[in-house]
Design an enzyme around this catalytic site. Structure first.
Site, short mmCIF file in Angstrom:
data_model
loop_
_atom_site.label_atom_id
_atom_site.label_comp_id
_atom_site.label_asym_id
_atom_site.label_seq_id
_atom_site.Cartn_x
_atom_site.Cartn_y
_atom_site.Cartn_z
N GLY A 29 0.87 -1.12 0.04
CA GLY A 29 0.06 -0.07 -0.07
C GLY A 29 0.71 1.08 -0.06
CB VAL A 34 2.52 -7.47 3.67
CG1 VAL A 34 2.48 -8.71 4.50
CG2 VAL A 34 1.53 -6.47 4.33
CE LYS A 49 0.69 -2.86 7.13
NZ LYS A 49 -0.99 -2.76 7.80
CG ASP A 141 -9.26 -0.02 8.61
OD1 ASP A 141 -10.30 0.38 8.06
OD2 ASP A 141 -8.29 -0.22 8.21
#
Length: 347
Positions: A29, A34, A49, A141
């Site tokens: 992202g 990751v 990560k 989230d």
């Protein structure tokens, strides 16, 4: 972001912290990559990560606090955090490696999940959230991309990167909301305090998406975030075994009108063909203690009593019958990205 660009993002060494040998990139992202990795000390495969360097000392302190708390969580419905730290100003976390797609990928591939599959998925994820909430943590989230579907067939909730304890001071600036726009609860969009009910709302939207194959609030961040302040989610009519009633209760605008995660798990896991399943989420709701707008939480690992499963649906119906009408629509909020930090103090 392409995998080769992702690898350059963190500029991480081949072996992180002298222990984790990096393998292929599993995902990327704007702020993290990751990798599959091998824990050289334990001889097992893990996921690591690696975040973009340059975090503030405040951010790093918050991350360390959350890692210490999350490392104590152990539930079959969670992706467990094993380790973390900072290498060359790049924070990293090490978790279980879960082989399999995300729920987001499964929804995109189609077809939509059958109601029975959605009930099982929802019951398992709600059970994991009940455990998390009992530990004093709100995920903040919950979304399809953070639900991993492993080989064992049980969904596992991942990525507590913006989770916080109920008693902690928010790490974001005053009036900011952190989360993914399509799954924010109304109180998050308004810039109000989050609570376990915030995760219940997001899970309701996730289950709706799994059932219909489409996002309930699509579009750009601003459009998506504010849409729920103008209309409630459209729960399909005619769903079997009270599923629609549960989803409607989970996505109430007022967080006080939503059932706790444990009651959702009980309602969705109860035998839908049994008349006893409709006898009373009333009992489950009476066990939910709300004091001055806050939830009184139990110990990690507590489970709803078996009679709650038999009493599951009635209290949700009762909640819906007294649900408050939605408030007047507030003003719009500034723009952002799909995964957003919106200045959302809407006055």
């Amino acid at each position: 972001m392409a995998p080769d660009e992702a690898v350059a993002l963190g500029d991480v060494p081949r072996v992180v912290a002298g222990r984790y040998e990096l393998g292929s990139v599993l995902g990327a992202g704007s702020s993290a990559v990751v990798h599959r990795a091998r824990d050289l000390r334990r001889g097992v495969e893990v996921a690591i990560k690696c975040f973009r360097p340059g975090a503030s000392e405040r951010d790093l302190r918050q991350q360390r606090q959350e890692m210490a708390l999350l490392a104590r969580l152990d539930h079959p419905g969670l992706v467990r955090l094993h380790d973390g730290g900072i290498v060359d100003d790049c924070p990293f976390v090490v978790t279980d490696l879960v082989e399999g797609p995300t729920l987001a990928g499964r929804i995109a591939a189609g077809p939509p999940l059958a109601p029975g599959a959605v009930r099982r998925l929802g019951a398992q994820l709600a059970d994991a959230l009940a455990y998390v909430h009992a530990a004093g943590i709100v995920h903040r989230d919950v979304k399809p991309a953070n639900v991993l579907l492993g080989d064992a067939g049980r969904p596992r909730l991942a990525d507590f990167g913006i989770a916080r304890t109920l008693e902690a001071t928010a790490a974001t600036a005053d009036g900011c909301v952190v989360g993914t726009a399509a799954y924010l609860a109304p109180e998050q969009v308004r810039g109000e305090d989050v609570a376990p009910a915030t995760d219940v709302y997001a899970l309701g939207l996730v289950l709706l998406e799994a059932l219909t194959g489409r996002r309930e609030y699509p579009g750009a961040a601003v459009e998506s975030a504010t849409a729920r302040l103008y209309r409630s989610p459209a729960v399909p009519v005619g769903l079997p075994a009270g599923l629609g009633t549960v989803l409607t209760a989970m996505t109430q605008d007022d967080p006080r009108r939503r059932p706790p995660a444990a009651a959702v798990a009980a309602a969705l896991s109860a035998d839908p063909s049994s008349p006893a399943a409709a006898l009373g989420l009333g009992q489950a709701m009476r066990t939910r203690v709300v004091h001055h707008g806050r939830h009184r939480l139990g110990r990690p690992g507590t489970r709803p009593m078996s009679r709650i499963a038999l009493a599951a649906l009635t209290a949700i119906v009762a909640m819906l019958s007294v649900a408050a009408a939605p408030a007047n629509p507030p003003a719009a909020v500034p723009g952002g990205h799909d995964s957003v930090e919106l200045s959302a103090r809407l006055r």
